[in-house]
Scaffold this motif. Structure first.
Motif, PDB file in Angstrom:
ATOM      1  N   CYS A  93      18.745  21.705  20.208  1.00  0.00           N
ATOM      2  CA  CYS A  93      20.054  21.193  21.418  1.00  0.00           C
ATOM      3  C   CYS A  93      21.055  19.925  21.135  1.00  0.00           C
ATOM      4  N   ASP A 130      19.476  16.826  22.088  1.00  0.00           N
ATOM      5  CA  ASP A 130      19.427  16.551  23.294  1.00  0.00           C
ATOM      6  C   ASP A 130      17.582  15.241  22.759  1.00  0.00           C
ATOM      7  N   CYS A 150      20.171  18.257  29.309  1.00  0.00           N
ATOM      8  CA  CYS A 150      20.075  18.810  30.655  1.00  0.00           C
ATOM      9  C   CYS A 150      19.095  18.826  32.064  1.00  0.00           C
ATOM     10  N   SER A 208      17.139  20.920  33.669  1.00  0.00           N
ATOM     11  CA  SER A 208      15.608  21.253  33.175  1.00  0.00           C
ATOM     12  C   SER A 208      14.639  21.068  32.719  1.00  0.00           C
ATOM     13  N   SER A 209      15.046  19.519  31.067  1.00  0.00           N
ATOM     14  CA  SER A 209      15.102  18.627  29.966  1.00  0.00           C
ATOM     15  C   SER A 209      14.473  17.839  30.929  1.00  0.00           C
ATOM     16  N   HIS A 227      13.307  26.126  25.600  1.00  0.00           N
ATOM     17  CA  HIS A 227      13.202  25.249  24.487  1.00  0.00           C
ATOM     18  C   HIS A 227      13.073  23.875  25.107  1.00  0.00           C
ATOM     19  N   CYS A 228      13.259  23.406  26.087  1.00  0.00           N
ATOM     20  CA  CYS A 228      13.295  22.448  26.748  1.00  0.00           C
ATOM     21  C   CYS A 228      11.721  22.108  26.960  1.00  0.00           C
ATOM     22  N   LEU A 260      10.663  20.831  23.340  1.00  0.00           N
ATOM     23  CA  LEU A 260      10.791  19.612  23.416  1.00  0.00           C
ATOM     24  C   LEU A 260      10.366  18.528  24.254  1.00  0.00           C
TER      25      LEU A 260
HETATM   26 FE1  FES Z   1      18.531  20.280  25.267  1.00  0.00          FE
HETATM   27 FE2  FES Z   1      17.940  21.449  27.909  1.00  0.00          FE
HETATM   28  S1  FES Z   1      19.517  22.047  26.533  1.00  0.00           S
HETATM   29  S2  FES Z   1      16.799  20.168  26.598  1.00  0.00           S
END
Ligand code: FES
Length: 149
Positions: free
Chosen positions: A54, A56, A79, A81-82, A122-123, A126
């Motif tokens: 994404c 980030d 974001c 949620s991350s 996906h957060c 990550l």
């Molecule tokens: Fe990139 Fe959540 S959208 S880590």
């Protein structure tokens, strides 16, 4: 005029908070309001910075005491949620040894925080990947140190 603007801002904030609570559930919402373990760390034993698909980034900092993680923290420019996932990931690291850290997966993070909307899963992956990279960095540094001794 000032009062009605204040009212408007308050209503807007209330509706954002309400939406966050409904989307993420109580436990993750609380963590979003109060993202524990957020921030950098001086001289971590394990550190990684990973950029997700994404765009980030997530950073994880690990400090070991003996075999176990004594302190952990995270930073992200991602974001909401991350931030929640980074916070839970750091919390899950504390008190674990290297073997136990490998059990921190995206699924384990999601289970801990009570699930995420599918488009934000996906957060969690990550955050988990960053933990594993930080563990890898620790293992490399640790084995170099052991060889020197
Ligand atoms: Fe990139 Fe959540 S959208 S880590």
């Amino acid at each position: 005029m000032g009062e009605s603007l204040d009212d408007f801002v308050q209503q807007l904030q209330d509706s954002i908070f309400q939406e966050m609570k409904e989307t993420y559930g109580e436990m993750a919402y609380e963590r979003w309001l109060n993202p524990r373990f957020m921030g950098g760390m001086e001289n971590p034993d394990g550190y990684a910075r990973v950029r997700g698909k994404c765009g980030d980034t997530m950073e994880i900092f690990l400090k070991f005491n003996g075999e176990k993680v004594a302190d952990a923290s995270f930073r992200t420019d991602g974001c909401g949620s991350s931030m929640i996932c980074g916070s839970f990931a750091a919390e899950m690291c504390i008190g674990r040894d290297a073997d136990e850290l490998t059990e921190i997966t995206g699924e384990a993070i999601m289970e801990k925080l009570g699930g995420l909307p599918e488009e934000e899963e996906h957060c969690a992956f990550l955050a988990a990947e960053t933990v594993q990279e930080a563990l890898g960095a620790y293992m490399i540094g640790h084995s170099k140190k052991t060889k020197r001794e």
